[in-house]
Design a protein around this motif. Structure first.
Motif, PDB file in Angstrom:
ATOM      1  N   ALA A 258      10.431 -13.116   3.444  1.00 55.52           N
ATOM      2  CA  ALA A 258      11.039 -13.220   2.118  1.00 55.52           C
ATOM      3  C   ALA A 258      10.477 -12.079   1.275  1.00 55.52           C
ATOM      4  N   GLU A 259      10.913 -12.008   0.035  1.00 57.93           N
ATOM      5  CA  GLU A 259      10.389 -10.949  -0.814  1.00 57.93           C
ATOM      6  C   GLU A 259       9.934 -11.510  -2.151  1.00 57.93           C
ATOM      7  N   LEU A 260       8.917 -10.846  -2.710  1.00 56.55           N
ATOM      8  CA  LEU A 260       8.401 -11.193  -4.029  1.00 56.55           C
ATOM      9  C   LEU A 260       8.713 -10.011  -4.930  1.00 56.55           C
ATOM     10  N   GLU A 261       9.538 -10.249  -5.930  1.00 56.87           N
ATOM     11  CA  GLU A 261       9.938  -9.130  -6.789  1.00 56.87           C
ATOM     12  C   GLU A 261       8.962  -8.988  -7.951  1.00 56.87           C
TER      13      GLU A 261
ATOM     14  N   ALA B 134       3.269  -4.445   3.206  1.00 51.82           N
ATOM     15  CA  ALA B 134       1.866  -4.022   3.174  1.00 51.82           C
ATOM     16  C   ALA B 134       0.999  -5.014   3.925  1.00 51.82           C
TER      17      ALA B 134
ATOM     18  N   LEU C 212       1.446  -9.307   7.362  1.00 52.65           N
ATOM     19  CA  LEU C 212       1.975  -9.567   6.022  1.00 52.65           C
ATOM     20  C   LEU C 212       1.274 -10.761   5.374  1.00 52.65           C
TER      21      LEU C 212
ATOM     22  N   MET D 169       0.419 -14.094  -7.427  1.00 49.53           N
ATOM     23  CA  MET D 169       1.852 -14.010  -7.750  1.00 49.53           C
ATOM     24  C   MET D 169       2.559 -15.311  -7.367  1.00 49.53           C
TER      25      MET D 169
ATOM     26  N   LYS E 101      -1.989  -7.417   4.508  1.00 48.04           N
ATOM     27  CA  LYS E 101      -2.643  -8.278   3.522  1.00 48.04           C
ATOM     28  C   LYS E 101      -4.129  -7.958   3.345  1.00 48.04           C
TER      29      LYS E 101
ATOM     30  N   PRO F  56      -8.419  -7.561  -2.089  1.00 47.66           N
ATOM     31  CA  PRO F  56      -7.414  -7.463  -1.017  1.00 47.66           C
ATOM     32  C   PRO F  56      -6.031  -7.867  -1.517  1.00 47.66           C
ATOM     33  N   PHE F  57      -5.037  -7.312  -0.876  1.00 44.81           N
ATOM     34  CA  PHE F  57      -3.652  -7.547  -1.279  1.00 44.81           C
ATOM     35  C   PHE F  57      -3.277  -9.025  -1.201  1.00 44.81           C
ATOM     36  N   GLU F  58      -3.867  -9.756  -0.238  1.00 41.61           N
ATOM     37  CA  GLU F  58      -3.487 -11.169  -0.101  1.00 41.61           C
ATOM     38  C   GLU F  58      -3.897 -11.983  -1.331  1.00 41.61           C
TER      39      GLU F  58
ATOM     40  N   PHE G 106       7.794  -6.961  -2.666  1.00 39.55           N
ATOM     41  CA  PHE G 106       6.853  -7.070  -1.549  1.00 39.55           C
ATOM     42  C   PHE G 106       7.422  -8.006  -0.490  1.00 39.55           C
TER      43      PHE G 106
END
Lengths: 146, 152
Positions: free
Chosen positions: B40-43, A110, A35, B133, A112, B125-127, A136
């Motif tokens: 944790a979560e990021l909305e 997802a 993550l 964010m 990273k 990449p997603f990171e 996420f």
């Protein structure tokens, strides 16, 4: 002698039960699912779960596609399957809901390292299936995001 | 004189062994399923057609590209753009602190604005997206632009 051991074990048991009760969704350690790190502190709430690891996409424990293994966007058939499974899960969640309202949110775990080629279509499919918001799941850091 | 024999009274003991068995089995089961990491979560909201145009007057947008972030916003009806490059060659360190500083500056001038559009390029990449964010939603405990809209 045994009484002391029972005391200790019951303490461990209570600690583990408390730990277990705090998590709304299950996040299993997996080398294919690392993550992203974030300074976010919002607790993870339950919602329809989408797991996008480096090998596959799983929606509520259903294998939906293996396109993440090639780090590529889904083709038309794979995309349609994503939308269909998400719609089914949304209907199921609506049927389970006490107020009968369809959920608007999906929780995405997802990896990273995946590219946006993979995750962008997953978000689009969620939107097409009726989910307006995507939450996420991230690993919490001590301070600033790494 | 005959002495009366003393009755020996054994204190009854509870057999704790079955209880220990049960508790240790429960502990094993819970240890297997426990998650010790903190999560944790990021909305975020999925941007629909026309959502970027719905952004309020500032219209803050962060494009995530292979080399860093391209930040744009509106000043007096005109778009202003600033580029923030990654902190290293392979873009493993995203310019999050720079983005937070810029977001703080913009928030200071537009305190009522809450929304930011994150627009990642296909290959990033997603990171890098999460870092963007994270950088714009808050600085420590002070919220900056917490309403995240992500373009899929």
């Amino acid at each position: 002698m045994l009484a002391a051991m029972v005391d200790m074990m019951i303490n461990i048991l209570l600690f583990l039960l408390q730990l277990y009760g705090n998590s709304a969704i299950t996040i299993q350690p997996n080398p294919d699912l690392e993550l992203a790190r974030s300074a976010a502190r919002e607790q993870v709430r339950w919602a329809v779960s989408v797991v996008v690891s480096r090998n596959a996409v799983r929606i509520a424990d259903n294998d939906v596609g293996a396109f993440p293994a090639q780090n590529r966007a889904p083709n038309e058939q794979e995309y349609q399957r994503l939308v269909d499974v998400l719609r089914v899960q949304r209907s199921a969640a609506q049927a389970r809901a006490r107020d009968g309202v369809a959920p608007k949110e999906v929780v995405v775990q997802a990896d990273k390292r995946l590219s946006w080629d993979v995750l962008g279509p997953v978000m689009r499919a969620s939107s097409d299936a009726g989910f307006e918001n995507v939450r996420f799941v991230v690993a919490v850091t001590g301070g600033d995001a790494d | 004189m005959r002495r009366r024999a003393r009755l020996s009274v054994d204190t009854p003991e509870v057999n704790l062994v079955p209880l220990l068995d049960m508790v240790s089995l429960l502990i094993q089961m819970l240890l297997v399923s426990a998650q010790f990491g903190a999560f944790a979560e990021l909305e975020s909201q999925v941007a629909g057609p026309g959502t970027p145009e719905d952004a309020e007057r500032l219209g803050l947008e962060v494009r995530v590209v292979a080399t860093g972030y391209l930040v744009s916003w509106t000043v007096d009806g005109e778009r202003t753009e600033r580029s923030l490059a990654c902190l290293d060659e392979g873009c493993t360190h995203w310019p999050g602190p720079g983005l937070t500083a810029l977001a703080q500056d913009l928030k200071g001038r537009h305190p009522s604005e809450r929304q930011v559009v994150i627009d990642p390029d296909p290959g990033v990449p997603f990171e890098g997206v999460v870092a963007a964010m994270d950088a714009v939603r808050s600085a420590g405990k002070a919220p900056l632009f917490p309403d995240l809209v992500v373009a899929p």
